[in-house]
Enzyme design. Structure first.
Site, PDB file in Angstrom:
ATOM      1  CD  GLU A   9      -2.925   1.079   2.366  1.00 41.48           C
ATOM      2  OE1 GLU A   9      -3.171  -0.010   2.920  1.00 41.48           O
ATOM      3  OE2 GLU A   9      -3.466   2.146   2.684  1.00 41.48           O
ATOM      4  CG  HIS A  11      -3.772   6.970  -0.171  1.00 41.25           C
ATOM      5  ND1 HIS A  11      -3.037   6.023   0.509  1.00 41.25           N
ATOM      6  CD2 HIS A  11      -4.543   6.299  -1.039  1.00 41.25           C
ATOM      7  CE1 HIS A  11      -3.360   4.829   0.069  1.00 41.25           C
ATOM      8  NE2 HIS A  11      -4.285   4.972  -0.875  1.00 41.25           N
ATOM      9  CE  LYS A  51      -6.111  -1.430   5.677  1.00 45.09           C
ATOM     10  NZ  LYS A  51      -5.273  -0.533   4.856  1.00 45.09           N
ATOM     11  CG  ASP A  72       1.480 -16.439  12.313  1.00 44.21           C
ATOM     12  OD1 ASP A  72       0.639 -15.730  11.724  1.00 44.21           O
ATOM     13  OD2 ASP A  72       1.264 -17.614  12.647  1.00 44.21           O
TER      14      ASP A  72
HETATM   15  P1  NDP Z   1      10.041 -23.002  16.185  1.00 44.22           P
HETATM   16  O1  NDP Z   1       9.278 -24.259  16.214  1.00 44.22           O
HETATM   17  O2  NDP Z   1      11.041 -22.820  15.088  1.00 44.22           O
HETATM   18  O3  NDP Z   1      10.693 -22.829  17.618  1.00 44.22           O
HETATM   19  C1  NDP Z   1      11.673 -21.898  17.885  1.00 44.22           C
HETATM   20  C2  NDP Z   1      12.923 -22.606  18.268  1.00 44.22           C
HETATM   21  O4  NDP Z   1      14.031 -21.727  18.218  1.00 44.22           O
HETATM   22  C3  NDP Z   1      12.897 -23.062  19.700  1.00 44.22           C
HETATM   23  O5  NDP Z   1      12.222 -24.244  19.851  1.00 44.22           O
HETATM   24  C4  NDP Z   1      14.363 -23.194  20.046  1.00 44.22           C
HETATM   25  O6  NDP Z   1      14.781 -24.526  19.743  1.00 44.22           O
HETATM   26  C5  NDP Z   1      15.047 -22.256  19.058  1.00 44.22           C
HETATM   27  N1  NDP Z   1      15.703 -21.126  19.752  1.00 44.22           N
HETATM   28  C6  NDP Z   1      16.987 -20.761  19.560  1.00 44.22           C
HETATM   29  N2  NDP Z   1      17.281 -19.687  20.315  1.00 44.22           N
HETATM   30  C7  NDP Z   1      16.171 -19.377  21.005  1.00 44.22           C
HETATM   31  C8  NDP Z   1      15.851 -18.341  21.934  1.00 44.22           C
HETATM   32  N3  NDP Z   1      16.745 -17.418  22.329  1.00 44.22           N
HETATM   33  N4  NDP Z   1      14.601 -18.289  22.438  1.00 44.22           N
HETATM   34  C9  NDP Z   1      13.672 -19.196  22.057  1.00 44.22           C
HETATM   35  N5  NDP Z   1      13.910 -20.192  21.173  1.00 44.22           N
HETATM   36  C10 NDP Z   1      15.162 -20.292  20.648  1.00 44.22           C
HETATM   37  O7  NDP Z   1       9.101 -21.724  16.103  1.00 44.22           O
HETATM   38  P2  NDP Z   1       7.966 -21.278  17.066  1.00 44.22           P
HETATM   39  O8  NDP Z   1       7.685 -22.289  18.117  1.00 44.22           O
HETATM   40  O9  NDP Z   1       8.298 -19.905  17.507  1.00 44.22           O
HETATM   41  O10 NDP Z   1       6.691 -21.282  16.111  1.00 44.22           O
HETATM   42  C11 NDP Z   1       6.437 -20.199  15.278  1.00 44.22           C
HETATM   43  C12 NDP Z   1       5.683 -20.691  14.071  1.00 44.22           C
HETATM   44  O11 NDP Z   1       4.522 -21.429  14.437  1.00 44.22           O
HETATM   45  C13 NDP Z   1       5.184 -19.543  13.244  1.00 44.22           C
HETATM   46  O12 NDP Z   1       5.708 -19.703  11.951  1.00 44.22           O
HETATM   47  C14 NDP Z   1       3.667 -19.711  13.222  1.00 44.22           C
HETATM   48  O13 NDP Z   1       3.154 -19.366  11.969  1.00 44.22           O
HETATM   49  C15 NDP Z   1       3.462 -21.151  13.536  1.00 44.22           C
HETATM   50  N6  NDP Z   1       2.203 -21.535  14.175  1.00 44.22           N
HETATM   51  C16 NDP Z   1       1.296 -20.630  14.671  1.00 44.22           C
HETATM   52  C17 NDP Z   1       0.127 -21.028  15.275  1.00 44.22           C
HETATM   53  C18 NDP Z   1      -0.801 -19.988  15.836  1.00 44.22           C
HETATM   54  O14 NDP Z   1      -0.457 -18.828  15.911  1.00 44.22           O
HETATM   55  N7  NDP Z   1      -2.011 -20.339  16.277  1.00 44.22           N
HETATM   56  C19 NDP Z   1      -0.200 -22.467  15.396  1.00 44.22           C
HETATM   57  C20 NDP Z   1       0.842 -23.335  14.894  1.00 44.22           C
HETATM   58  C21 NDP Z   1       1.981 -22.870  14.299  1.00 44.22           C
HETATM   59  P3  NDP Z   1      15.760 -25.275  20.753  1.00 44.22           P
HETATM   60  O15 NDP Z   1      15.198 -25.029  22.113  1.00 44.22           O
HETATM   61  O16 NDP Z   1      15.689 -26.681  20.335  1.00 44.22           O
HETATM   62  O17 NDP Z   1      17.080 -24.607  20.579  1.00 44.22           O
END
Ligand code: NDP
Length: 429
Positions: free
Chosen positions: A82, A383, A269, A285
């Site tokens: 936009e 705009h 919005k 997301d």
């Molecule tokens: P991930 O599954 O990729 O989890 C993030 C991973 O990053 C952690 O598990 C951890 O793995 C690693 N990590 C490394 N450094 C850090 C840190 N400093 N802090 C936290 N984690 C760290 O992603 P998310 O769990 O965040 O999930 C996000 C996705 O889920 C989005 O793409 C979304 O679209 C989707 N989603 C959304 C839903 C909703 O909103 N209702 C439902 C289902 C999915 P480790 O601990 O092993 O190092």
């Protein structure tokens, strides 16, 4: 970056902007390659991200400038189709920085995982059992994802509610357990869902009921970010309007949105116009953020304005925006999408909490940009001038012809595709 003020950025070509950015910011070789690449998201990467891929859908990526937030400079990557959003955010950020910049804060970062239990013979007793076994449930949740606890986060708390307690329906009465999880720098959907799924059998054992849903809630009201700005009226002066008139107009506009859902939806919005582009650019997301933001705008029992605008004792305009902000700097597609990696590099935030605070500051700026325009000249003037280039392209203009036609549309005050088509025909005869 030392300063988010880059005078004249608007008037440069894309190549000149990239060159300037490269001088101001130290990119890695890989980042530079992607920034200058024609294919921002390689189709091979896209094919690994979702299903049935046939291509990619690029958006313009612009930079919101002039943002001073908690005394730190931010250049804000914004992915949006936009026109006028990036210009408006940068314009308001420039005014706010003269007033000392945005002040922001974030709450604790606790996300919510929900477990739905039905069919308990005694719901009150089941609730009490879960509360009594809180420590055991939290330990079990953390055992399912130990790395999050190890980095200082993980499951921390829980509570339980009974919904529809007096319902006679077979389906209405249920117990809902909330598990509160600190997901550190990740949005955490997968972390949360893993935890609630893994403890569901324990919850069934403890309650004697049956578990159906086990999923995060996007209504993350314990993961909030808040931005504030205080602007003296003289900084709001605009052609034909005193600063006081603009200030009062903004507060009247806010009261309209606070009282009327028809206006509130459009008002909000406009706020999401600022928020979504940075959420998208940083690989987060935006559906999750949108859903949480609109729900939070209804927290007092009716849908209202996400922002508040008022006048303080010194006559300054005071704006505030508080929203659930479930964004991460790791996880999901954040480190997969090459442009998202570049966006994080430019933005230079060190934590998810910091990113959340920048996002609400941009949302607040965007809201003021829209309200200031609405209570003065109306939004069409600025705009439509910016929109004229899209109109020229839609009419078939290419290359240098785009700007020539856009300027003609503006000067003749006829920013329409039909008019643009006539001009394209004249120029290509
Ligand atoms: P991930 O599954 O990729 O989890 C993030 C991973 O990053 C952690 O598990 C951890 O793995 C690693 N990590 C490394 N450094 C850090 C840190 N400093 N802090 C936290 N984690 C760290 O992603 P998310 O769990 O965040 O999930 C996000 C996705 O889920 C989005 O793409 C979304 O679209 C989707 N989603 C959304 C839903 C909703 O909103 N209702 C439902 C289902 C999915 P480790 O601990 O092993 O190092």
């Amino acid at each position: 970056m030392e300063s988010s003020r880059i005078p004249g950025f608007y008037n440069k070509t894309v190549e000149e902007r990239r060159e300037l950015l490269t001088k101001l910011h130290s990119f890695t070789e890989e980042e530079l390659e992607h920034l200058n690449s024609k294919e921002a998201l390689p189709v091979e990467t896209a094919d690994k991200m979702i299903e049935n891929v046939i291509g990619t859908f690029p958006l313009p990526l612009g930079l919101g400038l002039n943002f001073l937030i908690n005394d730190k400079e931010y250049v804000v990557p914004m992915a949006i189709e936009e026109p006028s959003v990036v210009a408006s955010a940068s314009y308001i950020a420039k005014i706010v920085r003269e007033a000392g910049g945005f002040k922001t804060e974030a709450t604790e970062r606790l996300m919510i995982g929900q477990i739905q239990v039905v069919g308990c013979s005694d719901f009150q007793a089941a609730k009490q059992t879960l509360l009594n076994e809180k420590d055991k449930l939290i330990v079990a949740a953390n055992d399912a994802y130990p790395s999050m606890k190890a980095r200082g986060g993980g499951a921390e708390d829980l509570d339980v509610r009974i919904l529809n307690e007096d319902s006679n329906s077979t389906y209405g009465k249920m117990l809902v357990m909330h598990l509160y999880i600190n997901t550190c720098d990740a949005m955490g959907a997968n972390v949360i869902n893993t935890m609630v799924e893994s403890i569901a059998p324990i919850v069934e054992d403890l309650t004697g009921g049956k578990v159906y849903l086990r999923i995060l809630s996007n209504y993350a009201d314990r993961c909030l970010a808040k931005a504030k700005c205080v602007i003296p009226p003289n900084l709001l002066e605009s052609e034909g309007f005193t600063g006081e008139e603009v200030r009062d107009g903004v507060v009247h506009a806010y009261e309209f949105a606070a009282s009327d859902p028809y206006r509130a939806v459009t008002h909000n919005k406009g706020i999401m116009n600022g928020i979504d582009p940075i959420v998208i650019a940083t690989g987060n997301d935006w559906r999750a953020v949108e859903a949480g933001a609109h729900a939070y705008a209804s927290r007092y029992g009716h849908y209202g304005s996400m922002t508040t605008w008022s006048v303080d004792n010194d006559g300054n305009l005071v704006g505030e925006l508080e929203l659930p902000m479930t964004v991460g700097i790791v996880g999901g597609s954040i480190r997969v999408h090459p442009i998202s990696k570049i966006a994080h590099s430019i933005l230079n935030v060190e934590s998810a909490q910091e990113l959340a605070q920048v996002i609400v500051a941009v949302g607040l700026a965007q809201n003021l940009g829209a309200l200031k325009a609405l209570v003065t000249d109306g939004i069409q003037k600025g705009h439509m001038a910016l929109h004229s280039r899209s109109v020229a392209i839609a009419a078939g203009a290419t290359g240098e012809m785009i700007d020539i036609i856009a300027e003609k549309l503006v000067s003749e005050k006829e920013i329409r595709v039909g008019k643009a088509k006539e001009l394209v025909e004249q120029l290509t005869k």
